[in-house]
Design an enzyme around this catalytic site. Structure first.
Site, PDB file in Angstrom:
ATOM      1  N   CYS A  15       0.838  -1.198   0.000  1.00  0.00           N
ATOM      2  CA  CYS A  15       0.000   0.000   0.000  1.00  0.00           C
ATOM      3  C   CYS A  15       0.874   1.249   0.000  1.00  0.00           C
ATOM      4  O   CYS A  15       2.079   1.175   0.255  1.00  0.00           O
ATOM      5  CB  CYS A  15      -0.926   0.011   1.216  1.00  0.00           C
ATOM      6  SG  CYS A  15      -0.023   0.075   2.773  1.00  0.00           S
ATOM      7  N   CYS A  18       2.574   1.908   3.314  1.00  0.00           N
ATOM      8  CA  CYS A  18       3.770   1.083   3.514  1.00  0.00           C
ATOM      9  C   CYS A  18       4.957   1.684   2.757  1.00  0.00           C
ATOM     10  O   CYS A  18       6.090   1.677   3.256  1.00  0.00           O
ATOM     11  CB  CYS A  18       3.523  -0.343   3.026  1.00  0.00           C
ATOM     12  SG  CYS A  18       2.083  -1.099   3.784  1.00  0.00           S
ATOM     13  N   ASP A 394       1.587  22.719 -35.293  1.00  0.00           N
ATOM     14  CA  ASP A 394       2.589  23.124 -36.274  1.00  0.00           C
ATOM     15  C   ASP A 394       2.213  22.436 -37.586  1.00  0.00           C
ATOM     16  O   ASP A 394       1.439  21.466 -37.579  1.00  0.00           O
ATOM     17  CB  ASP A 394       3.975  22.669 -35.796  1.00  0.00           C
ATOM     18  CG  ASP A 394       5.048  22.918 -36.833  1.00  0.00           C
ATOM     19  OD1 ASP A 394       5.068  24.008 -37.414  1.00  0.00           O
ATOM     20  OD2 ASP A 394       5.853  22.003 -37.070  1.00  0.00           O
TER      21      ASP A 394
END
Length: 708
Positions: A15, A18, A394
């Site tokens: 997680c 952690c 462009d």
């Protein structure tokens, strides 16, 4: 110091909390000056010195394994019992406790012993982390769950405490599985390129690990094999499937002189390839590095969630304490009943689903886009792409193929066609303008002017070039350059030039300070995907599409009409392009600029999101833009914007659902309907739904694919 920085890969993250704790532990090591954990890519960057053993001890709370970034590490395959044995044993003991409770009574000693054993067996890791954090006053997920389980046991709810332990273990397993699933896109990219290649050295062919291949080696690639390194074809003709790099569905034909990339598949012929980059510098390596760095970047929504969670978790802890204590003290409520409600609030308040809601969506979307040849260099750029309301393009190399060819050569003075082409080629030989290649190719085809050299060469930014050839001073550039030099163009010359420009061609004039000697018309083919891309952008509801080009107005207007672009600005110098982008931002707010990543760097930087075309093998494009299209398919632009919009929608859904499920569960506490096991089941269910919702992004496709 840069050479004091080491990157490691980490296995076993469960997680985000952690990961944050691991980062703090590593920073506390004696020889470490700084450390950063990239949870999305499962990487650790250490500034300073630390051994693998020290790093793994810092991550022992979650059984993390650490290895150098470049090391070949096989994914650890734990036996099923070793991985899930504690949870299964705990579930079995819970069942035994329930059966004993049915026979001997719910609070009987045998059932309590069985429930207690289930809590100890299944919650060993939880308690170890939770109690340690509790003593350090670090209130995160494990701490809240530990307090809840021990509290349940203290008030005699042994069965519910055991159920909470098991459901929490299942929830953690789901979270780990979901992040592994999200990271799979990156792992698949890492496995694209072979680990060794067939190399010819000193007349002998031998198989060599990619780390030992040197620039200049000749790599032999047989039909059906993947290329291990970037290089240039020195011998052979074949088709190469480049989908892994550029996202192109059709194989590209390759011959001597063509560039090829590691991780692509040689389909038909035998190729000999001269290696041009080391293993660390290949295009696929750069893609992986950029994507992993992008996953470490916090998106605005993720930063909001993180800030919210820092306030939310202590607030939940305080609310649980007040729920357990205030009613008995204020209105004489039952201590056991209100303590139970406080524990239920503690469990349902765990921010698991909320914390994972954003990073799993970002990691999934960025990894998925990378597999389709779109590099998004951070969650912030993905979110901004979803909010774009105007796009500026462009022209040369973006809307067009960037491979112009000479279509017309008109002479007006003393020079013949051959002489005019020779002079133009001599001047363009030292020019970096995109149209120079067309002049040089035409001169090579005609076999003229290749030996001529221009002296006193000057580049006239945005206008053309000048130089001396054969003792005469010549200018070569836009007709406006000569209008500036001469005051005006001769009517006949102006009419011929205007006719060519009306056909959508770019016209360059050659002459002296006194007169125009010749005009050369050049045409550039439109990209086949251009029209479809512009239509899709309009269908997405964009308020504006614009083309910004240094080309003449007539040619630009012709291309604008063919593509359906709403606004065309022509004959722009680089500074004017930059000003045009700033003007669009002032008018529309969020504007994307699409260019080649080289000449358009200022405009790309000034836009909300800079998108570079054809980044495969182009270092400048990879470095300049926020988003890089590795191939030349313009349809990837609306795809990226749709992906950004869908990711934003998924994140909002995840956050709203996470908070709604918490609110609904909290309301059930008031009448006392919420049990501990229901609370953890609600938290687990929210995490699972948020995860599955985020993984829907893996099914995102281009619009063209959805039609088939």
């Amino acid at each position: 110091m840069e050479n004091d920085k080491t990157v490691y890969r980490v296995q076993g993250f469960t997680c985000t909390n952690c990961a944050g704790r691991f980062e703090r532990n590593v920073k506390a090591l004696p020889g470490v000056r700084d450390a950063q954990v990239n949870f999305g890519a499962a990487k650790l960057t250490v500034v300073g010195s630390a051994t693998i053993e020290e790093l793994e001890r810092a991550g022992s709370f979650d059984s993390l394994r650490v290895a150098p970034e470049k090391a070949r590490v096989e994914a650890r395959r734990e036996p099923f019992w070793s991985k899930h044995g504690r949870v299964l044993a705990s579930a079995a003991l819970l069942a035994v406790g329930w059966l004993l409770g049915e026979q001997a009574g719910e609070g009987s000693l045998p059932s309590v012993v069985a429930y207690g054993a289930a809590i100890l067996v299944g919650g060993y890791g939880l308690f170890r982390n939770g109690l340690r954090n509790l003593f350090r006053l670090q209130f995160e997920m494990n701490t809240l769950m530990t307090i809840a389980v021990l509290g349940a046991a203290a008030i005699g709810e042994w069965g519910e405490g055991a159920t909470v332990v098991i459901l929490f273990a299942i929830s953690e397993a789901l979270e780990r599985f979901s992040m592994d699933n999200a990271r799979r896109s990156i792992r698949s990219l890492m496995n694209l390129a072979p680990k060794e290649a067939l190399i010819r050295r000193n007349g002998a062919e031998l198989s060599v690990p990619v780390e030992d291949i040197r620039v200049g080696d000749t790599m032999i690639v047989k039909p059906g094999q993947k290329l291990a390194m970037d290089g240039v074809v020195s011998k052979g003709v074949s088709t190469v499937n480049q989908a892994a790099i550029t996202g192109e569905s059709m194989p590209a034909s390759k011959k001597a002189g063509d560039e090829v990339y590691a991780g692509t598949l040689n389909e038909e012929g035998l190729l000999e390839v001269r290696v041009t980059k080391t293993a660390e510098d290949t295009t696929i390596s750069k893609i992986i590095h950029l994507v992993e760095e992008a996953q470490a970047e916090r998106a605005p929504s993720q930063a909001f969630v993180d800030r919210f969670a820092k306030i939310y978790t202590p607030a939940i802890l305080l609310a649980a304490l007040l729920t357990a204590v205030a009613p008995p003290l204020a209105i004489g409520g039952d201590w056991g009943e209100w303590a139970y409600r406080g524990l239920a609030l503690l469990v349902v308040g765990c921010p698991c689903a909320l914390v994972i809601s954003t990073p799993i969506s970002i990691v999934t979307a960025i990894g998925h886009a990378a597999r389709r040849g779109v590099l998004i260099k951070g969650g912030i750029h993905l979110e901004e792409a979803g909010r774009i309301v105007a796009v500026a393009f462009d022209k040369t190399g973006t809307l067009t193929e960037g491979k112009p060819r000479v279509t017309d050569l008109l002479v007006f003075g003393r020079l013949s066609e051959t002489e005019a082409l020779a002079v133009a080629a001599a001047l363009e030989k030292r020019s970096g303008h995109p149209l120079a290649s067309a002049i040089l190719r035409k001169a090579e085809e005609e076999g003229v002017g290749l030996g001529s050299e221009a002296s006193s060469f000057r580049s006239l930014t945005g206008k053309g070039v000048s130089g001396e050839i054969g003792g005469r001073s010549y200018y070569f550039g836009s007709p406006s350059l000569f209008a500036e030099l001469h005051g005006s163009l001769e009517p006949v010359v102006a009419k011929r030039i205007a006719d060519l420009q009306g056909e959508g061609k770019t016209v360059m004039a050659l002459g002296t300070a006194e007169r125009i000697e010749a005009a050369i018309a050049v045409a550039d083919e439109l990209r086949p995907s251009g029209g479809a891309a512009i239509r899709e952008l309009h269908e997405l509801g964009l308020r504006e599409t614009a083309m910004l080009t240094g080309d003449n107005r007539a040619a630009a207007a012709s291309i604008g009409r063919r593509l359906g672009i709403a606004e065309v600005a022509a004959e722009l110098l680089p500074q004017q392009k930059l000003d045009a982008v700033k003007s669009l931002r002032a008018k529309y707010g969020r504007v994307a600029m699409v260019g080649d990543g080289v000449n358009d760097a200022p405009a790309l930087a000034a836009s909300t999101v800079g998108i570079a075309m054809g980044g495969a093998g182009t270092d400048t494009a990879l470095e300049t833009a926020d988003i890089v299209l590795m191939g030349d398919d313009l349809r990837m632009i609306p795809y990226t914007m749709r992906l950004g919009r869908k990711t934003l929608a998924v994140i909002r859904q995840n956050i709203a659902f996470s908070l709604a499920i918490k609110l609904a569960a909290l309301l059930l506490i008031v009448p006392g309907w919420l049990t501990l096991w229901m609370a953890v089941f609600a938290d687990m269910g929210a995490t699972l739904i948020v995860t599955l919702n985020s993984l829907r992004l893996l099914r995102m496709k281009e619009k063209a694919e959805e039609r088939t």
